[in-house]
Design a protein around this motif. Sequence first.
Motif, PDB file in Angstrom:
ATOM      1  N   PRO A 141       5.779  18.396 -65.159  1.00  0.00           N
ATOM      2  CA  PRO A 141       5.023  19.527 -65.722  1.00  0.00           C
ATOM      3  C   PRO A 141       5.910  20.745 -65.902  1.00  0.00           C
ATOM      4  O   PRO A 141       6.838  20.970 -65.119  1.00  0.00           O
ATOM      5  CB  PRO A 141       3.932  19.771 -64.682  1.00  0.00           C
ATOM      6  CG  PRO A 141       4.465  19.211 -63.407  1.00  0.00           C
ATOM      7  CD  PRO A 141       5.352  18.064 -63.791  1.00  0.00           C
ATOM      8  N   GLN A 142       5.645  21.525 -66.952  1.00  0.00           N
ATOM      9  CA  GLN A 142       6.371  22.794 -67.128  1.00  0.00           C
ATOM     10  C   GLN A 142       5.961  23.786 -66.031  1.00  0.00           C
ATOM     11  O   GLN A 142       6.762  24.609 -65.599  1.00  0.00           O
ATOM     12  CB  GLN A 142       6.077  23.385 -68.507  1.00  0.00           C
ATOM     13  CG  GLN A 142       7.049  22.920 -69.602  1.00  0.00           C
ATOM     14  CD  GLN A 142       6.577  21.639 -70.279  1.00  0.00           C
ATOM     15  OE1 GLN A 142       5.407  21.532 -70.619  1.00  0.00           O
ATOM     16  NE2 GLN A 142       7.463  20.689 -70.493  1.00  0.00           N
ATOM     17  N   SER A 143       4.704  23.667 -65.590  1.00  0.00           N
ATOM     18  CA  SER A 143       4.237  24.461 -64.454  1.00  0.00           C
ATOM     19  C   SER A 143       3.077  23.706 -63.821  1.00  0.00           C
ATOM     20  O   SER A 143       2.507  22.792 -64.413  1.00  0.00           O
ATOM     21  CB  SER A 143       3.803  25.862 -64.883  1.00  0.00           C
ATOM     22  OG  SER A 143       2.703  25.797 -65.775  1.00  0.00           O
ATOM     23  N   GLY A 144       2.751  24.086 -62.599  1.00  0.00           N
ATOM     24  CA  GLY A 144       1.738  23.354 -61.852  1.00  0.00           C
ATOM     25  C   GLY A 144       2.373  22.255 -61.019  1.00  0.00           C
ATOM     26  O   GLY A 144       3.599  22.077 -61.028  1.00  0.00           O
ATOM     27  N   GLN A 145       1.547  21.531 -60.308  1.00  0.00           N
ATOM     28  CA  GLN A 145       2.047  20.496 -59.396  1.00  0.00           C
ATOM     29  C   GLN A 145       1.316  19.183 -59.560  1.00  0.00           C
ATOM     30  O   GLN A 145       0.112  19.154 -59.842  1.00  0.00           O
ATOM     31  CB  GLN A 145       1.893  20.946 -57.943  1.00  0.00           C
ATOM     32  CG  GLN A 145       2.896  21.978 -57.475  1.00  0.00           C
ATOM     33  CD  GLN A 145       2.811  22.188 -55.976  1.00  0.00           C
ATOM     34  OE1 GLN A 145       1.741  22.104 -55.394  1.00  0.00           O
ATOM     35  NE2 GLN A 145       3.949  22.455 -55.353  1.00  0.00           N
ATOM     36  N   CYS A 146       2.060  18.096 -59.392  1.00  0.00           N
ATOM     37  CA  CYS A 146       1.474  16.764 -59.301  1.00  0.00           C
ATOM     38  C   CYS A 146       1.991  16.139 -58.020  1.00  0.00           C
ATOM     39  O   CYS A 146       3.198  15.950 -57.856  1.00  0.00           O
ATOM     40  CB  CYS A 146       1.865  15.912 -60.505  1.00  0.00           C
ATOM     41  SG  CYS A 146       1.193  14.227 -60.422  1.00  0.00           S
ATOM     42  N   LYS A 147       1.073  15.852 -57.096  1.00  0.00           N
ATOM     43  CA  LYS A 147       1.461  15.306 -55.804  1.00  0.00           C
ATOM     44  C   LYS A 147       0.803  13.944 -55.583  1.00  0.00           C
ATOM     45  O   LYS A 147      -0.356  13.739 -55.951  1.00  0.00           O
ATOM     46  CB  LYS A 147       1.067  16.261 -54.676  1.00  0.00           C
ATOM     47  CG  LYS A 147       1.925  17.523 -54.616  1.00  0.00           C
ATOM     48  CD  LYS A 147       1.589  18.370 -53.408  1.00  0.00           C
ATOM     49  CE  LYS A 147       2.566  19.530 -53.252  1.00  0.00           C
ATOM     50  NZ  LYS A 147       3.906  19.070 -52.852  1.00  0.00           N
ATOM     51  N   VAL A 148       1.568  13.059 -54.959  1.00  0.00           N
ATOM     52  CA  VAL A 148       1.092  11.723 -54.623  1.00  0.00           C
ATOM     53  C   VAL A 148       1.260  11.540 -53.122  1.00  0.00           C
ATOM     54  O   VAL A 148       2.385  11.483 -52.621  1.00  0.00           O
ATOM     55  CB  VAL A 148       1.876  10.644 -55.390  1.00  0.00           C
ATOM     56  CG1 VAL A 148       1.404   9.256 -54.986  1.00  0.00           C
ATOM     57  CG2 VAL A 148       1.733  10.840 -56.887  1.00  0.00           C
ATOM     58  N   PHE A 149       0.152  11.518 -52.395  1.00  0.00           N
ATOM     59  CA  PHE A 149       0.170  11.445 -50.931  1.00  0.00           C
ATOM     60  C   PHE A 149       1.106  12.491 -50.325  1.00  0.00           C
ATOM     61  O   PHE A 149       1.869  12.218 -49.403  1.00  0.00           O
ATOM     62  CB  PHE A 149       0.560  10.039 -50.469  1.00  0.00           C
ATOM     63  CG  PHE A 149      -0.495   9.004 -50.776  1.00  0.00           C
ATOM     64  CD1 PHE A 149      -1.721   9.013 -50.126  1.00  0.00           C
ATOM     65  CD2 PHE A 149      -0.279   8.039 -51.743  1.00  0.00           C
ATOM     66  CE1 PHE A 149      -2.698   8.075 -50.424  1.00  0.00           C
ATOM     67  CE2 PHE A 149      -1.251   7.098 -52.036  1.00  0.00           C
ATOM     68  CZ  PHE A 149      -2.466   7.117 -51.378  1.00  0.00           C
ATOM     69  N   GLY A 150       1.057  13.684 -50.897  1.00  0.00           N
ATOM     70  CA  GLY A 150       1.825  14.799 -50.356  1.00  0.00           C
ATOM     71  C   GLY A 150       3.212  14.945 -50.944  1.00  0.00           C
ATOM     72  O   GLY A 150       3.848  15.988 -50.787  1.00  0.00           O
ATOM     73  N   TYR A 151       3.710  13.924 -51.623  1.00  0.00           N
ATOM     74  CA  TYR A 151       5.035  13.987 -52.251  1.00  0.00           C
ATOM     75  C   TYR A 151       4.916  14.593 -53.649  1.00  0.00           C
ATOM     76  O   TYR A 151       3.966  14.310 -54.383  1.00  0.00           O
ATOM     77  CB  TYR A 151       5.653  12.594 -52.382  1.00  0.00           C
ATOM     78  CG  TYR A 151       5.888  11.885 -51.072  1.00  0.00           C
ATOM     79  CD1 TYR A 151       6.869  12.322 -50.186  1.00  0.00           C
ATOM     80  CD2 TYR A 151       5.136  10.764 -50.731  1.00  0.00           C
ATOM     81  CE1 TYR A 151       7.082  11.659 -48.985  1.00  0.00           C
ATOM     82  CE2 TYR A 151       5.346  10.098 -49.533  1.00  0.00           C
ATOM     83  CZ  TYR A 151       6.322  10.551 -48.660  1.00  0.00           C
ATOM     84  OH  TYR A 151       6.544   9.901 -47.472  1.00  0.00           O
ATOM     85  N   THR A 152       5.889  15.417 -54.025  1.00  0.00           N
ATOM     86  CA  THR A 152       5.943  15.927 -55.385  1.00  0.00           C
ATOM     87  C   THR A 152       6.420  14.800 -56.283  1.00  0.00           C
ATOM     88  O   THR A 152       7.540  14.309 -56.128  1.00  0.00           O
ATOM     89  CB  THR A 152       6.887  17.138 -55.485  1.00  0.00           C
ATOM     90  OG1 THR A 152       6.396  18.185 -54.630  1.00  0.00           O
ATOM     91  CG2 THR A 152       6.963  17.649 -56.919  1.00  0.00           C
ATOM     92  N   ALA A 153       5.566  14.385 -57.213  1.00  0.00           N
ATOM     93  CA  ALA A 153       5.841  13.177 -57.994  1.00  0.00           C
ATOM     94  C   ALA A 153       7.152  13.253 -58.757  1.00  0.00           C
ATOM     95  O   ALA A 153       7.904  12.267 -58.827  1.00  0.00           O
ATOM     96  CB  ALA A 153       4.680  12.919 -58.957  1.00  0.00           C
ATOM     97  N   SER A 154       7.467  14.417 -59.316  1.00  0.00           N
ATOM     98  CA  SER A 154       8.664  14.542 -60.144  1.00  0.00           C
ATOM     99  C   SER A 154       9.959  14.365 -59.354  1.00  0.00           C
ATOM    100  O   SER A 154      11.004  14.064 -59.929  1.00  0.00           O
ATOM    101  CB  SER A 154       8.677  15.898 -60.850  1.00  0.00           C
ATOM    102  OG  SER A 154       8.656  16.955 -59.913  1.00  0.00           O
TER     103      SER A 154
END
Length: 278
Positions: free
Chosen positions: A54-67
Amino acid sequence: MVELNNVNFKYKNKKPLFTDLNLQLGTGFIYGLLGKNGAGKSTLLKHIAGLLYPQSGQCKVFGYTASQRIPQMLEDIYVIPEEFELPSIALNAYTKSNAVFYAKFSYEQFNKYLTEFELPADAKLSTLSYGQKKKFLIAFGLATNARVLILDEPTNGLDIPSKSQFRKIVASALTEDKIIIISTHQVRDLENLIDFVVVLENGKIIFNKNIAEISERLAFEHSLAGVPASDILYHEDMPGRKAGITRNRSGQETRVDLELLFNGVIKDTSVINSHFVK
């Protein structure tokens, strides 16, 4: 849990696709991600897998930052893409080479799935049809026991018996610590399988409800003859009749018609959503 918080994203030289997109997916459920071509379904799945950022914002998978795609996250997520290429080796050779990346991989489960899909373990991948290759990837993905399983158009290339096998196998593989996300245009292939319906339109989540709530509040009629106009939330013309979505006044759970639901949500989003306001 998978969490997307205020995600903004656009492809280079394109208009924004996601603007402050928010979505939470909890464990123990199968999610059906529905949307028209270009709605952003594959892009959303790639964000969850950490393949797009993402250019901004967050994507998390079980607490991990996906990127960040750290190994601890990657061994707990498996993606079966719509388009794929497989090497010209035997199924068992592919499995031996790739299973090591998944700490919870189960050969017992894998062989069980191969048997159910009628795939020989010593067959060469290059000799398999597209549908057989898809079944192999589904079997491998389920056997990883990754807590997040993403399937993009998984029933493409499967015949009718194989689609029935797919629904049975995926349903049996779900446990309370897993999240299964299925993106498809073939909505009828998900009937009696998914727990939540998530509809994406023009980069926005316009509908996100569980099947139980849908079946309690809505009724799906293949003929609206005799139904009061005030009870009809959505209708479409069929040969010699009208079909549609109505208020459920019976007090009983109804069978959810995913195709009617999807069409209704796309055409009359606010009307359908307003019926879920408590």
